[in-house]
Design a protein around this motif. Structure first.
Motif, PDB file in Angstrom:
ATOM      1  N   GLY A  21       0.780  -1.228   0.000  1.00 15.61           N
ATOM      2  CA  GLY A  21       0.000   0.000   0.000  1.00 15.61           C
ATOM      3  C   GLY A  21       0.809   1.274   0.000  1.00 15.61           C
ATOM      4  N   ALA A  22       2.148   1.208   0.076  1.00 13.21           N
ATOM      5  CA  ALA A  22       2.993   2.404   0.105  1.00 13.21           C
ATOM      6  C   ALA A  22       3.909   2.419  -1.115  1.00 13.21           C
ATOM      7  CB  ALA A  22       3.811   2.476   1.393  1.00 13.21           C
ATOM      8  N   ALA A  23       4.597   3.553  -1.299  1.00 14.80           N
ATOM      9  CA  ALA A  23       5.416   3.745  -2.492  1.00 14.80           C
ATOM     10  C   ALA A  23       6.697   2.927  -2.430  1.00 14.80           C
ATOM     11  CB  ALA A  23       5.753   5.225  -2.656  1.00 14.80           C
ATOM     12  N   ASP A  24       7.173   2.534  -3.611  1.00 11.25           N
ATOM     13  CA  ASP A  24       8.440   1.810  -3.731  1.00 11.25           C
ATOM     14  C   ASP A  24       9.602   2.813  -3.754  1.00 11.25           C
ATOM     15  OD1 ASP A  24      10.219  -0.257  -4.037  1.00 11.25           O
ATOM     16  OD2 ASP A  24       9.069  -1.245  -5.613  1.00 11.25           O
ATOM     17  N   LYS A  25      10.829   2.262  -3.748  1.00  8.79           N
ATOM     18  CA  LYS A  25      12.051   3.079  -3.767  1.00  8.79           C
ATOM     19  C   LYS A  25      12.070   4.086  -2.616  1.00  8.79           C
ATOM     20  CE  LYS A  25      12.996   2.789  -8.741  1.00  8.79           C
ATOM     21  NZ  LYS A  25      13.265   3.557  -9.973  1.00  8.79           N
ATOM     22  N   TRP A  26      11.786   3.613  -1.425  1.00  7.72           N
ATOM     23  CA  TRP A  26      11.807   4.473  -0.253  1.00  7.72           C
ATOM     24  C   TRP A  26      13.236   4.572   0.283  1.00  7.72           C
ATOM     25  CZ3 TRP A  26      10.468  -0.605  -0.400  1.00  7.72           C
ATOM     26  CH2 TRP A  26      11.126  -1.471   0.470  1.00  7.72           C
ATOM     27  N   ASN A  27      13.476   5.613   1.025  1.00  4.90           N
ATOM     28  CA  ASN A  27      14.762   5.806   1.688  1.00  4.90           C
ATOM     29  C   ASN A  27      14.537   5.695   3.192  1.00  4.90           C
ATOM     30  OD1 ASN A  27      17.348   6.394   2.438  1.00  4.90           O
ATOM     31  ND2 ASN A  27      17.262   8.569   1.889  1.00  4.90           N
ATOM     32  N   ASN A  38       5.277 -18.117   5.240  1.00  5.87           N
ATOM     33  CA  ASN A  38       4.400 -17.006   5.584  1.00  5.87           C
ATOM     34  C   ASN A  38       3.223 -17.540   6.398  1.00  5.87           C
ATOM     35  OD1 ASN A  38       5.654 -16.280   2.764  1.00  5.87           O
ATOM     36  ND2 ASN A  38       5.129 -14.344   3.732  1.00  5.87           N
ATOM     37  N   PRO A  39       2.638 -16.716   7.260  1.00  3.56           N
ATOM     38  CA  PRO A  39       2.937 -15.318   7.561  1.00  3.56           C
ATOM     39  C   PRO A  39       4.312 -15.145   8.214  1.00  3.56           C
ATOM     40  CG  PRO A  39       0.752 -15.940   8.348  1.00  3.56           C
ATOM     41  CD  PRO A  39       1.468 -17.203   7.998  1.00  3.56           C
ATOM     42  N   GLY A  40       4.929 -14.009   7.920  1.00  2.00           N
ATOM     43  CA  GLY A  40       6.254 -13.738   8.441  1.00  2.00           C
ATOM     44  C   GLY A  40       6.497 -12.245   8.568  1.00  2.00           C
ATOM     45  N   VAL A  41       7.551 -11.911   9.307  1.00  2.00           N
ATOM     46  CA  VAL A  41       7.953 -10.519   9.530  1.00  2.00           C
ATOM     47  C   VAL A  41       9.315 -10.324   8.876  1.00  2.00           C
ATOM     48  CG1 VAL A  41       8.370  -8.729  11.237  1.00  2.00           C
ATOM     49  CG2 VAL A  41       6.706 -10.535  11.715  1.00  2.00           C
ATOM     50  N   ILE A  42       9.425  -9.317   8.005  1.00  2.00           N
ATOM     51  CA  ILE A  42      10.637  -9.081   7.232  1.00  2.00           C
ATOM     52  C   ILE A  42      11.075  -7.636   7.418  1.00  2.00           C
ATOM     53  CG2 ILE A  42      11.680  -9.216   4.939  1.00  2.00           C
ATOM     54  CD1 ILE A  42       9.369 -11.037   4.115  1.00  2.00           C
ATOM     55  N   VAL A  43      12.368  -7.439   7.662  1.00  2.00           N
ATOM     56  CA  VAL A  43      12.949  -6.096   7.774  1.00  2.00           C
ATOM     57  C   VAL A  43      13.723  -5.812   6.483  1.00  2.00           C
ATOM     58  CG1 VAL A  43      14.470  -4.586   9.076  1.00  2.00           C
ATOM     59  CG2 VAL A  43      13.135  -6.334  10.268  1.00  2.00           C
ATOM     60  N   VAL A  44      13.327  -4.779   5.762  1.00  2.00           N
ATOM     61  CA  VAL A  44      13.945  -4.437   4.477  1.00  2.00           C
ATOM     62  C   VAL A  44      14.359  -2.969   4.515  1.00  2.00           C
ATOM     63  CG1 VAL A  44      13.653  -4.307   1.981  1.00  2.00           C
ATOM     64  CG2 VAL A  44      12.555  -6.146   3.253  1.00  2.00           C
ATOM     65  N   GLY A  45      15.633  -2.707   4.239  1.00  2.00           N
ATOM     66  CA  GLY A  45      16.136  -1.342   4.119  1.00  2.00           C
ATOM     67  C   GLY A  45      16.283  -0.944   2.664  1.00  2.00           C
ATOM     68  N   ASN A  46      16.253   0.352   2.421  1.00  2.00           N
ATOM     69  CA  ASN A  46      16.334   0.838   1.045  1.00  2.00           C
ATOM     70  C   ASN A  46      16.991   2.221   1.062  1.00  2.00           C
ATOM     71  OD1 ASN A  46      15.996   1.342  -1.713  1.00  2.00           O
ATOM     72  ND2 ASN A  46      13.917   0.484  -1.743  1.00  2.00           N
ATOM     73  N   ASN A  47      17.781   2.470   0.032  1.00  2.00           N
ATOM     74  CA  ASN A  47      18.441   3.767  -0.106  1.00  2.00           C
ATOM     75  C   ASN A  47      17.753   4.668  -1.124  1.00  2.00           C
ATOM     76  OD1 ASN A  47      19.032   2.381  -2.421  1.00  2.00           O
ATOM     77  ND2 ASN A  47      21.268   2.519  -2.236  1.00  2.00           N
ATOM     78  N   GLY A  48      16.552   4.308  -1.522  1.00  2.00           N
ATOM     79  CA  GLY A  48      15.807   5.108  -2.485  1.00  2.00           C
ATOM     80  C   GLY A  48      15.995   4.684  -3.921  1.00  2.00           C
ATOM     81  N   LYS A  49      16.742   3.581  -4.161  1.00  2.00           N
ATOM     82  CA  LYS A  49      17.017   3.157  -5.536  1.00  2.00           C
ATOM     83  C   LYS A  49      16.541   1.742  -5.840  1.00  2.00           C
ATOM     84  CE  LYS A  49      21.185   6.043  -5.734  1.00  2.00           C
ATOM     85  NZ  LYS A  49      22.663   6.043  -5.960  1.00  2.00           N
ATOM     86  N   LEU A  50      16.253   0.940  -4.817  1.00  2.00           N
ATOM     87  CA  LEU A  50      15.916  -0.458  -5.037  1.00  2.00           C
ATOM     88  C   LEU A  50      14.414  -0.646  -5.189  1.00  2.00           C
ATOM     89  CD1 LEU A  50      18.243  -2.147  -2.374  1.00  2.00           C
ATOM     90  CD2 LEU A  50      18.688  -1.813  -4.809  1.00  2.00           C
ATOM     91  N   LEU A  51      14.044  -1.594  -6.051  1.00  2.00           N
ATOM     92  CA  LEU A  51      12.656  -2.005  -6.206  1.00  2.00           C
ATOM     93  C   LEU A  51      12.415  -3.239  -5.347  1.00  2.00           C
ATOM     94  CD1 LEU A  51      12.114  -1.605 -10.055  1.00  2.00           C
ATOM     95  CD2 LEU A  51      11.071  -0.237  -8.251  1.00  2.00           C
ATOM     96  N   TYR A  52      11.309  -3.244  -4.657  1.00  2.00           N
ATOM     97  CA  TYR A  52      11.007  -4.371  -3.764  1.00  2.00           C
ATOM     98  C   TYR A  52      10.738  -5.630  -4.585  1.00  2.00           C
ATOM     99  CZ  TYR A  52       8.736  -7.164  -0.180  1.00  2.00           C
ATOM    100  OH  TYR A  52       8.397  -8.163   0.687  1.00  2.00           O
ATOM    101  N   ASP A  53      11.303  -6.759  -4.128  1.00  2.00           N
ATOM    102  CA  ASP A  53      11.185  -8.048  -4.818  1.00  2.00           C
ATOM    103  C   ASP A  53       9.915  -8.752  -4.340  1.00  2.00           C
ATOM    104  OD1 ASP A  53      11.539 -10.344  -6.221  1.00  2.00           O
ATOM    105  OD2 ASP A  53      13.324 -11.023  -5.144  1.00  2.00           O
TER     106      ASP A  53
END
Length: 472
Positions: free
Chosen positions: A101-107, A124-139
């Motif tokens: 529900g939120a935008a991709d390529k977040w920083n 799943n269900p599972g909890v995932i921690v994902v970091g982003n520098n504003g350039k990556l597309l979520y897989d």
């Protein structure tokens, strides 16, 4: 380390705001897309297909270190839910997009509560921690497993109490604790994930979002508390006023308006599709009582299968016991005819030992029969908490019997070897030759047919999985 409760943008929360969502009626956070606010909660998405919703702080947080406590519910009538919920700390607001529900390529960082198993790994269900520098597309296809900094498998759907998540960022270390919602204890947290040496923006927005796909759940947020973490000796922020009552009434009116629109959409859908009324509830969905009844039946079925397996093993033990008794009887008969006295005395002592061991084995078998009979009575009746103890006790009896049988077998082999002449050695009979009933041509034809069937099955299964996956 000291903590002070605040409302996301640095404004300390008043005591009255600690029991509900910091923005559920105040000027701090605002809903977007399909989110529906009310006085005591915010429904990020309703249980309709292809919905997106999010709630974000209006002002940036200026905390160097922080901690947030989020209380939410994810409920649905299906056995499988979708898509999930996400908690954010980003440099810019991701008001709407394809990532829960939120935008991709977040920083920044996102903590994802993923309900649907896209990659088919059954994690799943599972909890995932994902970091982003504003350039990556979520897989999406791999549920972010290729980009995850840390993860844990937790079931957060359809819990008796609200699920709680405590996320702490202190001295470049992010820690995630989860309260699974099995008990009303608010402090019953379990460790989920930890990421060290994590650099986040010095200022950013807090947010929470959710989305549905081909399947749908209700994603409700009951509270979102933000704490500023400071080292001892630093100045404590002063408390501010409570959230105005006027804004609470405003959001309550908006919630009622959105609820009326939702009811109208449901009525219109039922009028346009009268043939599908009642089918989802009767087919794919199940009620709470049906789910509890299914779980009871599954548990009793597992116990019944374990008891059948124990009965088969018991029959094998009894057959082996009879063979050993027959061998001991034959050995006693042989010793009774023309054996020297001193050798006969030694052999008699060994035979007495074997007989005592046999009596012990028979005693253990009788105890095992009694335990199996008790378990059968429990399974035939209602579900009982003592069944697990019966299974454990029966397993212990079976292990004791195996040990005694091993002692008996060793004693009998020792008796046979001592009384066998030195020039005679035990020799196994040769196996008769087996005629070949399968030609080479038939074998290759069989392998080719099996290969074609296997490839066809894999293609069919891939098509089914692709059709069932969610779309963004």
């Amino acid at each position: 380390m000291m903590c002070h409760c605040c409302c996301g943008d640095g404004r300390p929360a008043a005591p009255g705001a600690a029991a509900a969502l910091c923005a559920a009626g105040g000027p701090v956070m605002f809903p977007g897309a399909n989110a529906i606010p009310s006085a005591d909660q915010i429904r990020i998405t309703t249980s309709l297909k292809s919905q997106r919703g999010s709630v974000w702080t209006k002002n940036k947080s200026i905390f160097e270190y922080w901690e947030i406590e989020v209380t939410f519910r994810v409920t649905g009538r299906g056995r499988i839910g979708a898509d999930g919920l996400a908690i954010w700390f980003t440099e810019e607001q991701g008001l709407e997009g394809p990532v829960f529900g939120a935008a991709d390529k977040w920083n920044g960082v996102g903590i994802f509560f993923d309900s649907f198993d896209n990659d088919g790994k059954k994690n799943n269900p599972g909890v995932i921690v994902v970091g982003n520098n504003g350039k990556l597309l979520y897989d999406h296809q791999n549920d972010g497993s290729t980009q995850a900094l840390a993860s844990c498998q937790r079931d957060f759907r359809n819990k008796p109490y609200p699920v709680r998540a405590k996320i702490t960022y202190y001295q470049k270390t992010l820690t995630v604790l989860i309260n699974n919602g099995f008990t009303p204890d608010k402090d019953d947290y379990e460790f989920c994930a930890k990421v060290e040496d994590m650099v986040l923006p010095s200022q950013g927005y807090f947010g929470i979002s959710a989305a549905t796909g081909g399947l749908a759940d209700d994603h409700d947020v009951l509270s979102f508390l933000t704490f500023q973490l400071t080292e001892p000796g630093k100045e404590v922020p002063t408390p501010d006023a409570e959230i105005p009552q006027k804004d609470k009434e405003k959001y309550q009116e908006e919630f009622e308006h959105f609820q009326q629109e939702l009811d109208k959409k449901k009525e219109e859908f039922q009028k346009e599709h009268p043939d599908v009324q009642g089918q989802p509830a009767d087919g794919f969905f199940e009620t709470v009582s049906d789910r509890e009844l299914r779980q009871i039946f599954e548990g009793q079925n597992r116990i019944h299968l374990e008891i059948k397996q124990l009965n088969r093993q018991l029959d094998m033990i009894l057959d082996e016991q009879r063979r050993y008794v027959s061998a001991v009887t034959d050995e006693i008969a042989k010793r009774g005819a023309g054996v020297p006295d001193h050798q006969g005395q030694i052999s008699q002592q060994e035979i007495d030992t074997v007989v005592k061991t046999q009596e012990e084995v028979l005693r253990q078998v009788n105890e095992m029969r009694s335990s199996v009979a008790d378990m059968l009575r429990l399974v035939s009746g209602a579900q009982h908490p003592g069944s697990a103890a019966g299974v454990y006790e029966t397993t212990q009896h079976f292990n004791d019997i195996k040990e005694h049988l091993h002692v008996v077998k060793r004693d009998i082999e020792h008796l046979v070897q001592r009384n066998m002449p030195s020039n005679e050695k035990s020799k196994c009979p040769d196996l008769p030759p087996f005629p070949s009933c399968l030609s080479t041509m038939h074998f290759f034809i069989f392998v080719a047919v099996q290969t074609v069937l296997f490839i066809g099955y894999i293609m069919y299964r891939s098509q089914q999985e692709a059709a069932a996956k969610k779309f963004f």
